[in-house]
Design a protein around this motif. Structure first.
Motif, mmCIF file in Angstrom:
data_model
loop_
_atom_site.group_PDB
_atom_site.id
_atom_site.type_symbol
_atom_site.label_atom_id
_atom_site.label_comp_id
_atom_site.label_asym_id
_atom_site.label_seq_id
_atom_site.Cartn_x
_atom_site.Cartn_y
_atom_site.Cartn_z
ATOM 1 N N THR A 43 0.840 -1.209 0.000
ATOM 2 C CA THR A 43 0.000 0.000 0.000
ATOM 3 C C THR A 43 0.869 1.251 0.000
ATOM 4 O OG1 THR A 43 -1.810 -1.151 1.136
ATOM 5 C CG2 THR A 43 -1.824 1.255 1.207
ATOM 6 N N ASP A 117 -8.086 6.258 -4.907
ATOM 7 C CA ASP A 117 -8.759 5.054 -4.399
ATOM 8 C C ASP A 117 -8.582 3.882 -5.365
ATOM 9 O OD1 ASP A 117 -9.598 6.226 -2.089
ATOM 10 O OD2 ASP A 117 -11.736 6.032 -2.476
ATOM 11 N N GLU A 118 -8.742 4.156 -6.656
ATOM 12 C CA GLU A 118 -8.548 3.114 -7.666
ATOM 13 C C GLU A 118 -7.129 2.557 -7.589
ATOM 14 O OE1 GLU A 118 -9.630 0.582 -10.728
ATOM 15 O OE2 GLU A 118 -10.961 2.046 -9.794
ATOM 16 N N SER A 121 -6.404 0.460 -4.341
ATOM 17 C CA SER A 121 -7.147 -0.798 -4.272
ATOM 18 C C SER A 121 -6.403 -1.960 -4.927
ATOM 19 C CB SER A 121 -8.523 -0.644 -4.937
ATOM 20 O OG SER A 121 -8.418 -0.591 -6.354
ATOM 21 N N GLU A 124 -4.821 -4.918 -2.597
ATOM 22 C CA GLU A 124 -5.702 -6.016 -2.194
ATOM 23 C C GLU A 124 -6.118 -6.866 -3.386
ATOM 24 O OE1 GLU A 124 -5.481 -3.520 1.252
ATOM 25 O OE2 GLU A 124 -5.793 -3.025 -0.859
ATOM 26 N N ARG A 125 -6.361 -6.234 -4.511
ATOM 27 C CA ARG A 125 -6.791 -6.978 -5.710
ATOM 28 C C ARG A 125 -5.703 -7.948 -6.173
ATOM 29 N NH1 ARG A 125 -8.662 -2.508 -9.848
ATOM 30 N NH2 ARG A 125 -9.114 -4.330 -11.154
ATOM 31 N N SER A 146 -12.869 -8.937 -5.628
ATOM 32 C CA SER A 146 -12.670 -7.578 -5.110
ATOM 33 C C SER A 146 -13.881 -7.230 -4.255
ATOM 34 C CB SER A 146 -12.535 -6.583 -6.258
ATOM 35 O OG SER A 146 -13.769 -6.459 -6.955
ATOM 36 N N ALA A 192 -11.809 -1.968 0.376
ATOM 37 C CA ALA A 192 -12.417 -1.251 -0.748
ATOM 38 C C ALA A 192 -13.750 -1.849 -1.162
ATOM 39 C CB ALA A 192 -11.465 -1.243 -1.946
ATOM 40 N N THR A 200 -14.521 2.619 -7.792
ATOM 41 C CA THR A 200 -13.853 2.024 -6.636
ATOM 42 C C THR A 200 -13.703 3.061 -5.524
ATOM 43 O OG1 THR A 200 -12.629 0.462 -8.020
ATOM 44 C CG2 THR A 200 -11.731 0.919 -5.833
ATOM 45 N N THR A 202 -12.362 3.473 -1.202
ATOM 46 C CA THR A 202 -11.672 2.845 -0.066
ATOM 47 C C THR A 202 -12.211 3.412 1.237
ATOM 48 O OG1 THR A 202 -9.848 4.451 0.064
ATOM 49 C CG2 THR A 202 -9.566 2.586 -1.453
#
Length: 204
Positions: A43, A117-118, A121, A124-125, A146, A192, A200, A202
């Protein structure tokens, strides 16, 4: 039913990811749902990636390449006993999508809350793909989802969104129960969801 959450410190490399699978399989509950953070440190790398690209610093490409290499290396180590072409295709598709997003930020010199945010994310994706394929390697049926795929619907407050619980409960219940009925372990990206316009978001 049991929901189990693992943070980034449990997802540092292929060895710790295998351990996550072992812990999950050892649980007695028949129906299990896994929720994951990004791999440890990813992150922060994504945040750095966005800031460098937005400032017009081409060094963002080096940060991106490090991130790409780490995920592909872990993937190959996790699925080494079979042909990795199919799983590499899915991982590379996500990584290519991330690269395109970063290039767009670099060209525009702009990083809006929505784009941020996109961008974030993707941590995690990417991790859910690694863990889901690791579980499949251990002879378990599994599917990476997701937050948006799972049905988590939020407001449009990018960077600090909140789930719309009534809608989310209905959608998540329908999606997850379909997989559980097939003895498939849902591996869900934490952190998210998506707003009602499918953007998307968060949770901050």
């Amino acid at each position: 039913m049991e929901v189990i959450k693992f943070g980034g410190s449990s997802l540092c490399n292929s060895s710790t990811i295998r351990r996550v699978g072992e812990i999950l399989i050892s649980r007695r509950k028949k129906k299990k749902i896994l929720v994951l953070s990004a791999m440890g440190g990813i992150t922060n790398k994504l945040i750095s990636l966005g800031e460098l690209a937005c400032s017009g610093n081409p060094e963002y490409k080096s940060v991106y390449q490090d991130l790409r290499d780490r995920h592909l290396k872990s993937l190959i180590e996790l699925v080494s006993s079979k042909d990795v072409t199919e799983v590499e295709r899915e991982m590379k598709g996500l990584l290519d999508e991330l690269e395109e997003l970063c290039y767009g930020i670099y060209l525009l010199r702009e990083l809006s809350d929505r784009s941020r945010d996109e961008l974030i994310s993707f941590g995690e994706r990417l991790s859910i793909v690694l863990v889901s394929f690791s579980l499949q390697e251990m002879k378990n049926k599994s599917i990476p989802l997701s937050g948006k795929d799972a049905g988590i619907v939020t407001d449009s407050n990018f960077g600090d969104s909140r789930p719309l619980m009534d809608t989310t409960r209905i959608r998540v219940s329908k999606t997850i129960n379909e997989y559980l009925a097939k003895n498939t372990i849902p591996v869900i990206a934490g952190f998210a969801g998506a707003d009602q316009h499918d953007h998307t978001t968060t949770f901050g």
